[in-house]
Design a protein around this motif. Structure first.
Motif, PDB file in Angstrom:
ATOM      1  N   VAL A 290     -39.439 101.152 200.181  1.00 39.61           N
ATOM      2  CA  VAL A 290     -39.528  99.712 199.945  1.00 39.61           C
ATOM      3  C   VAL A 290     -40.154  99.432 198.588  1.00 39.61           C
ATOM      4  O   VAL A 290     -40.841 100.277 198.000  1.00 39.61           O
ATOM      5  N   PHE A 291     -39.911  98.221 198.085  1.00 39.99           N
ATOM      6  CA  PHE A 291     -40.495  97.723 196.847  1.00 39.99           C
ATOM      7  C   PHE A 291     -41.615  96.741 197.205  1.00 39.99           C
ATOM      8  O   PHE A 291     -41.608  96.145 198.283  1.00 39.99           O
ATOM      9  N   HIS A 292     -42.552  96.550 196.282  1.00 31.89           N
ATOM     10  CA  HIS A 292     -43.644  95.614 196.545  1.00 31.89           C
ATOM     11  C   HIS A 292     -44.020  94.881 195.256  1.00 31.89           C
ATOM     12  O   HIS A 292     -43.750  95.342 194.144  1.00 31.89           O
ATOM     13  N   GLY A 293     -44.639  93.738 195.423  1.00 33.73           N
ATOM     14  CA  GLY A 293     -45.151  92.947 194.316  1.00 33.73           C
ATOM     15  C   GLY A 293     -46.268  92.054 194.821  1.00 33.73           C
ATOM     16  O   GLY A 293     -46.471  91.928 196.035  1.00 33.73           O
ATOM     17  N   VAL A 294     -46.991  91.428 193.898  1.00 31.71           N
ATOM     18  CA  VAL A 294     -48.071  90.509 194.258  1.00 31.71           C
ATOM     19  C   VAL A 294     -47.935  89.273 193.383  1.00 31.71           C
ATOM     20  O   VAL A 294     -47.777  89.384 192.157  1.00 31.71           O
ATOM     21  N   THR A 295     -48.004  88.105 193.995  1.00 35.34           N
ATOM     22  CA  THR A 295     -47.867  86.864 193.236  1.00 35.34           C
ATOM     23  C   THR A 295     -49.087  86.638 192.346  1.00 35.34           C
ATOM     24  O   THR A 295     -50.179  87.140 192.629  1.00 35.34           O
TER      25      THR A 295
ATOM     26  N   ARG B 171     -41.341  99.696 192.551  1.00 37.59           N
ATOM     27  CA  ARG B 171     -41.865 100.880 193.219  1.00 37.59           C
ATOM     28  C   ARG B 171     -42.756 101.616 192.240  1.00 37.59           C
ATOM     29  O   ARG B 171     -42.612 101.473 191.037  1.00 37.59           O
ATOM     30  N   ASP B 172     -43.693 102.417 192.752  1.00 41.76           N
ATOM     31  CA  ASP B 172     -44.618 103.133 191.887  1.00 41.76           C
ATOM     32  C   ASP B 172     -44.106 104.512 191.494  1.00 41.76           C
ATOM     33  O   ASP B 172     -44.698 105.175 190.636  1.00 41.76           O
ATOM     34  N   GLY B 173     -43.045 104.990 192.139  1.00 44.46           N
ATOM     35  CA  GLY B 173     -42.536 106.316 191.838  1.00 44.46           C
ATOM     36  C   GLY B 173     -43.318 107.423 192.518  1.00 44.46           C
ATOM     37  O   GLY B 173     -43.384 108.550 192.018  1.00 44.46           O
ATOM     38  N   VAL B 174     -43.921 107.106 193.668  1.00 44.14           N
ATOM     39  CA  VAL B 174     -44.694 108.075 194.445  1.00 44.14           C
ATOM     40  C   VAL B 174     -44.117 108.112 195.859  1.00 44.14           C
ATOM     41  O   VAL B 174     -43.056 107.541 196.134  1.00 44.14           O
TER      42      VAL B 174
END
Length: 247
Positions: free
Chosen positions: A216-221, A166-169
């Motif tokens: 939610v959490f996110h990521g990019v491969t 998460r970005d903390g926003v």
């Protein structure tokens, strides 16, 4: 709810999706329509071309990763979006285990880019959209990141070197500007327990991900060059909105 957006996606449908799912992928054609309701994209070619003038991310160079970026901070209150004096980007280690806990100073977004019609339309859309999701917020702290991720034959590019996070926003917009000779780069969305909630790949200009970062959490491969003999990059604009209350 389907991850694929329908042509002519409406503002209320989009806000409902974030309230229910915490995220939404929007195809470029629909995103263009949404943005143009808040101003022109008449200088899009020049705006996208500004990614050719980004500066190296010296912090990531220490671990052998290749990323270029520029950064700016704005405030959004009422009907006004105002650029703030240049300042560092800060994340706690709770949100960024790789580079959290330090003030990172990046090259500033250039003045003509910050005032460009395309960027101002994007910021006005974000203010209206995220404001509709949290109408109690009077003032937003807005951060803008221009990113170029470079991929090399022997070293995949890392759009999210900190991993799924998460970005903390409060809210995040990720807008694709350009992909050149790039394979993969799939965005994944996860719940707090790590379960995958969805995945999609931003492939065309203006393809977008809208994320409720509090949920939610996110990521990019990692990304790799399709042709190892040619330069390759993935350009995105990331805009974050956080209710103003300290860091």
């Amino acid at each position: 709810m389907s991850l694929a957006s329908a042509r002519g996606l409406s503002f209320p449908v989009l806000t409902d999706a974030l309230r229910v799912d915490g995220f939404r992928f929007v195809e470029g054609e629909s995103m263009r329509t949404l943005l143009e309701a808040y101003g022109p994209l008449s200088d899009w070619s020049e705006f996208a071309g500004s990614w050719n003038g980004l500066e190296p991310d010296a912090y990531l160079a220490n671990v052998g990763l290749h990323r270029r970026r520029r950064h700016a901070v704005f405030s959004a209150q009422g009907g006004e979006i105002t650029r703030e004096p240049h300042q560092p980007h800060y994340q706690s280690r709770d949100y960024n285990t790789l580079q959290g806990g330090i003030e990172r100073w990046f090259a500033p977004v250039l003045p003509h880019v910050a005032e460009s019609p395309s960027l101002r339309s994007i910021l006005r859309f974000c203010h209206a959209f995220f404001g509709a999701l949290s109408p109690d917020v009077a003032t937003w702290h807005v951060e803008l990141h221009q990113f170029r991720i470079e991929a090399r034959p022997d070293e995949p590019g890392q759009p999210t070197p900190e991993g799924v996070h998460r970005d903390g926003v409060d809210y995040v917009l990720v807008l694709l500007i350009d992909r050149e000779n790039i394979a993969s780069g799939t965005t994944t969305i996860h719940s707090a327990d790590g379960a995958m909630l969805g995945s999609f790949t931003l492939t065309r200009p203006l393809d977008a991900a809208l994320v409720d970062d509090s949920r939610v959490f996110h990521g990019v491969t990692p990304v790799e060059p399709e042709d190892p003999m040619q330069p390759s990059h993935r350009d995105v604009l990331v805009v974050t909105f956080r209710r103003r209350s300290g860091r």
